[in-house]
Motif scaffolding. Structure first.
Motif, PDB file in Angstrom:
ATOM      1  N   VAL A 350       0.839  -1.201   0.000  1.00  0.00           N
ATOM      2  CA  VAL A 350       0.000   0.000   0.000  1.00  0.00           C
ATOM      3  C   VAL A 350       0.866   1.240   0.000  1.00  0.00           C
ATOM      4  CG1 VAL A 350      -1.736   1.307   1.280  1.00  0.00           C
ATOM      5  CG2 VAL A 350      -1.902  -1.192   1.134  1.00  0.00           C
ATOM      6  N   ARG A 351       1.890   1.262   0.821  1.00  0.00           N
ATOM      7  CA  ARG A 351       2.775   2.426   0.895  1.00  0.00           C
ATOM      8  C   ARG A 351       3.559   2.614  -0.407  1.00  0.00           C
ATOM      9  NH1 ARG A 351       3.998   4.985   5.879  1.00  0.00           N
ATOM     10  NH2 ARG A 351       2.599   4.226   7.516  1.00  0.00           N
ATOM     11  N   ALA A 352       3.942   1.505  -1.037  1.00  0.00           N
ATOM     12  CA  ALA A 352       4.645   1.625  -2.324  1.00  0.00           C
ATOM     13  C   ALA A 352       3.747   2.260  -3.373  1.00  0.00           C
ATOM     14  CB  ALA A 352       5.122   0.248  -2.786  1.00  0.00           C
ATOM     15  N   LEU A 353       2.486   1.853  -3.411  1.00  0.00           N
ATOM     16  CA  LEU A 353       1.544   2.436  -4.365  1.00  0.00           C
ATOM     17  C   LEU A 353       1.280   3.905  -4.053  1.00  0.00           C
ATOM     18  CD1 LEU A 353      -0.944  -0.562  -4.604  1.00  0.00           C
ATOM     19  CD2 LEU A 353       0.718   0.147  -6.344  1.00  0.00           C
ATOM     20  N   LEU A 354       1.143   4.241  -2.785  1.00  0.00           N
ATOM     21  CA  LEU A 354       0.937   5.634  -2.399  1.00  0.00           C
ATOM     22  C   LEU A 354       2.151   6.489  -2.750  1.00  0.00           C
ATOM     23  CD1 LEU A 354      -0.804   5.121   1.056  1.00  0.00           C
ATOM     24  CD2 LEU A 354      -1.842   6.102  -0.998  1.00  0.00           C
ATOM     25  N   ALA A 355       3.338   5.891  -2.690  1.00  0.00           N
ATOM     26  CA  ALA A 355       4.565   6.626  -3.027  1.00  0.00           C
ATOM     27  C   ALA A 355       4.647   6.952  -4.506  1.00  0.00           C
ATOM     28  CB  ALA A 355       5.786   5.820  -2.599  1.00  0.00           C
ATOM     29  N   GLY A 356       4.003   6.136  -5.348  1.00  0.00           N
ATOM     30  CA  GLY A 356       4.049   6.379  -6.786  1.00  0.00           C
ATOM     31  C   GLY A 356       4.312   5.153  -7.619  1.00  0.00           C
ATOM     32  N   ALA A 357       4.578   3.995  -6.976  1.00  0.00           N
ATOM     33  CA  ALA A 357       4.787   2.764  -7.736  1.00  0.00           C
ATOM     34  C   ALA A 357       3.491   2.342  -8.416  1.00  0.00           C
ATOM     35  CB  ALA A 357       5.289   1.650  -6.823  1.00  0.00           C
ATOM     36  N   ASP A 358       3.633   1.672  -9.557  1.00  0.00           N
ATOM     37  CA  ASP A 358       2.486   1.136 -10.293  1.00  0.00           C
ATOM     38  C   ASP A 358       2.353  -0.368 -10.133  1.00  0.00           C
ATOM     39  OD1 ASP A 358       1.782   3.668 -11.640  1.00  0.00           O
ATOM     40  OD2 ASP A 358       3.695   3.377 -12.662  1.00  0.00           O
ATOM     41  N   GLN A 359       3.474  -1.057  -9.978  1.00  0.00           N
ATOM     42  CA  GLN A 359       3.433  -2.513  -9.870  1.00  0.00           C
ATOM     43  C   GLN A 359       4.302  -2.977  -8.718  1.00  0.00           C
ATOM     44  OE1 GLN A 359       4.218  -3.733 -14.104  1.00  0.00           O
ATOM     45  NE2 GLN A 359       2.297  -4.827 -13.825  1.00  0.00           N
ATOM     46  N   LEU A 360       3.884  -4.073  -8.124  1.00  0.00           N
ATOM     47  CA  LEU A 360       4.488  -4.624  -6.915  1.00  0.00           C
ATOM     48  C   LEU A 360       5.086  -5.978  -7.256  1.00  0.00           C
ATOM     49  CD1 LEU A 360       1.298  -3.852  -4.856  1.00  0.00           C
ATOM     50  CD2 LEU A 360       3.427  -2.520  -4.732  1.00  0.00           C
ATOM     51  N   LEU A 361       6.383  -6.118  -7.043  1.00  0.00           N
ATOM     52  CA  LEU A 361       7.081  -7.336  -7.441  1.00  0.00           C
ATOM     53  C   LEU A 361       7.278  -8.269  -6.261  1.00  0.00           C
ATOM     54  CD1 LEU A 361       8.614  -8.839  -9.718  1.00  0.00           C
ATOM     55  CD2 LEU A 361      10.674  -7.589  -9.027  1.00  0.00           C
TER      56      LEU A 361
END
Length: 609
Positions: A350-361
């Motif tokens: 969730v924090r990665a997406l909020l930071a600006g990431a689009d995909q989670l590896l």
């Protein structure tokens, strides 16, 4: 490199030939083996398809597009019990369907990459699972891999092998770098792999870097930027696969491995702009599809202590707003320790997406991560328009890269693309231009091998065997004695005894500088020093990092290959015996042991015959 050297001009001719062959093979491989996914037929243009697909997707399908996961098994439909604790279902196809995955990543340890025929079958099976899951808007998968070449190579022979980024830096040839990427990309695409997490854009300015090293092109930002751009063009324009620049904002100046700990980069903004940024900027100018984040702190941009992967000031502020990048931002593996220290496995995505990431590896707790992202959208912690913007980027990548139009690879074409003679010849020629002769003080090279008694010792069963075989074919009588990464005193003594009746000793080293991990006993350094003390002719070949010589400076003859792949070792044998004159130069400075301010061999140094 604006004024091409003689070898670059020759490489340009090779690139034209090799790319022509590769393009012909890939064109045939691109023949569709199945119909378009639902929603493609009758939709006009990229944006039309994206909008139509997005409008028909459920929330669960949208969130699924944000995840790229590893799955266990050599084919799509056979149950594999290793998937059960991770995903609650057994077969790779079931994993894809359960989460509506956006992508899958292949590794040897997941049994995904056993041989080209198996890989294409798995790829097509996974695509079928994605496209027949019964939803209103099925979307084909990104099928991804880390085929950097060199020390990070997931698919071995018969796929064509290259010696990796730092070797290409030593060759100092944009055409060679592009050729290597083009051939790699074409072969991946023929096996159904449409995304390559390469090139590494980190500038390796720290000789003690345990995780990047030879994965980097150079310690000089300009050279790294030129070769990064050339490889992006090779992968995407020539090879037809998505390329991913990594690891933003730069992982080149650390002595900490983010797989097991949390690095901190202390560069100022000005240093970052000069040292770290140029390769990423070059990749963006070249139209890079993806940029991968780094699990490290960069206090000059964000003093919160969060890793860059979770930092909105870095991913949105710097990458999106300052550099103007609007492609897909993908995290590095979320199973790495560098991103897990501060937050739980459900909160990190969730924090990665909020930071600006689009995909989670590679989320390590997929059920919890998937549920957490769904909850974050439902609660408007992640706004629905932000989610749609992320999914739109992923869909645009898939459409633009041809994954939507051609989701399947043609199994009948694999043999005419993967590891074909023209590709192998191109790899040999490129690699011949990367072996660097650093020292030849005693004039021991080139070696007239015929009739010589030679001991080949040091690191690597395959490495020493390949080198011994090459010298044997040139008339030498060769004894092989592999001593490993951390030789014991007994192994060193055995090597010394074997050297007693030999004319020449060739000793291979692999990260002999790293006595904290790789060579915990310091045995490689001891082996080289004691062999030198015998008075025999000793040729030291560093088969990974070029920095080893700082720890045995008395060695009069020293070669750097930057890779222990057979293609690099065979090229080294050609240089040792004079079949090929060395033309490469160091793409990094080699500092003195324990004193990085003292340079023993500078960037650009290299000898020839």
């Amino acid at each position: 490199m604006s004024d091409l050297s003689r070898r670059s001009v020759l490489a340009g001719g090779l690139a034209t030939t090799a790319l022509g062959v590769a393009a012909g093979g890939a064109a045939a491989a691109a023949t569709p083996a199945a119909a378009f996914p639902a929603g493609v037929s009758g939709v006009s243009g990229e944006e039309g398809w994206i909008t139509s697909t997005l409008n028909r997707m459920t929330l669960e399908e949208k969130v699924g597009q944000l995840f790229i996961q590893n799955v266990y098994g050599k084919d799509a439909t056979t149950p594999d019990s290793r998937n059960l604790p991770l995903y609650g279902v057994a077969s790779p196809a079931e994993v894809v369907r359960k989460y509506h995955l956006g992508g899958v990543i292949y590794f040897a340890w997941t049994d995904s990459v056993q041989n080209p025929d198996q890989i294409v079958s798995l790829s097509n099976g996974l695509q079928k699972a994605a496209l027949t899951q019964g939803g209103k808007a099925p979307v084909p998968l990104q099928i991804a891999i880390d085929q950097e070449q060199g020390v990070v190579t997931r698919i071995g022979p018969p796929a064509t092998q290259f010696p990796g980024a730092m070797a290409l830096g030593a060759g100092d040839s944009d055409p060679d770098a592009r050729t290597a990427a083009a051939i790699t990309g074409r072969e991946l695409l023929a096996m159904g792999v449409n995304t390559n997490f390469a090139p590494v854009c980190d500038v390796n300015v720290n000789a003690l870097n345990p995780v990047i090293g030879t994965r980097s092109f150079s310690s000089h930002p300009d050279l790294a930027a030129e070769l990064a751009a050339a490889q992006v063009a090779g992968y995407q324009r020539d090879g037809g696969v998505s390329s991913s620049a990594k690891h933003f904002p730069g992982h080149g100046d650390t002595a900490t491995d983010s797989h097991v700990a949390f690095p901190i980069i202390t560069h100022t903004r000005e240093q970052w702009q000069t040292v770290d940024a140029p390769p990423f900027e070059a990749a963006i100018r070249e139209g890079i599809d993806m940029i991968m984040t780094a699990h490290l702190a960069f206090p000059a941009f964000d003093d919160s202590g969060d890793p860059a992967t979770l930092s909105r000031p870095i991913l949105t502020g710097v990458l999106r707003e300052e550099l103007g990048y609007d492609g897909v931002i993908v995290t590095d593996s979320l199973g790495m320790q560098g991103v897990r220290d501060k937050y739980g496995d459900a909160e990190v995505p969730v924090r990665a997406l909020l930071a600006g990431a689009d995909q989670l590896l590679m989320s390590p707790a997929m059920d919890a991560a998937y549920a957490a992202v769904l909850d974050a959208v439902r609660s408007h912690r992640i706004r629905p328009d932000e989610l749609d913007a992320k999914v739109r980027r992923v869909l645009r990548l898939k459409h633009r890269r041809g994954v939507v139009a051609q989701p399947y690879a043609d199994p009948a074409r694999v043999a005419s693309v993967v590891g074909i003679p023209a590709h192998l010849a191109a790899a040999d020629a490129v690699t011949d231009r990367t072996t660097t002769l650093v020292k030849n003080d005693a004039g021991a090279l080139p070696l007239a091998a015929s009739g010589k008694k030679v001991l080949v010792t040091g690191y690597g069963l395959s490495t020493t065997a390949t080198l011994a075989r090459a010298l044997t074919t040139r008339g030498a009588t060769v004894q092989t004695l592999e001593t490993g990464t951390s030789p014991t005193d007994a192994k060193v003594a055995t090597a010394l005894a074997a050297a007693a009746d030999k004319d020449v000793v060739v000793v291979t080293t692999m990260k002999a500088w790293d006595t904290s991990v790789t060579d915990a006993r310091g045995g490689q350094q001891k082996l080289v020093k004691q062999l030198l003390a015998t008075g025999k002719t000793v040729v030291v070949v560093a088969v990974r990092d070029p920095y080893d010589i700082a720890y045995f400076t008395a060695a009069p003859t020293y070669l750097a290959t930057y890779s222990y792949s057979p293609v690099a070792i065979e090229a080294a044998a050609r240089v040792i015996t004079g079949d090929v004159s060395p033309t490469a130069s160091l793409p990094v400075d080699i500092p003195a042991a324990g004193d990085p301010s003292t340079v023993l061999f500078p960037f650009g140094h290299g000898l020839t015959y």
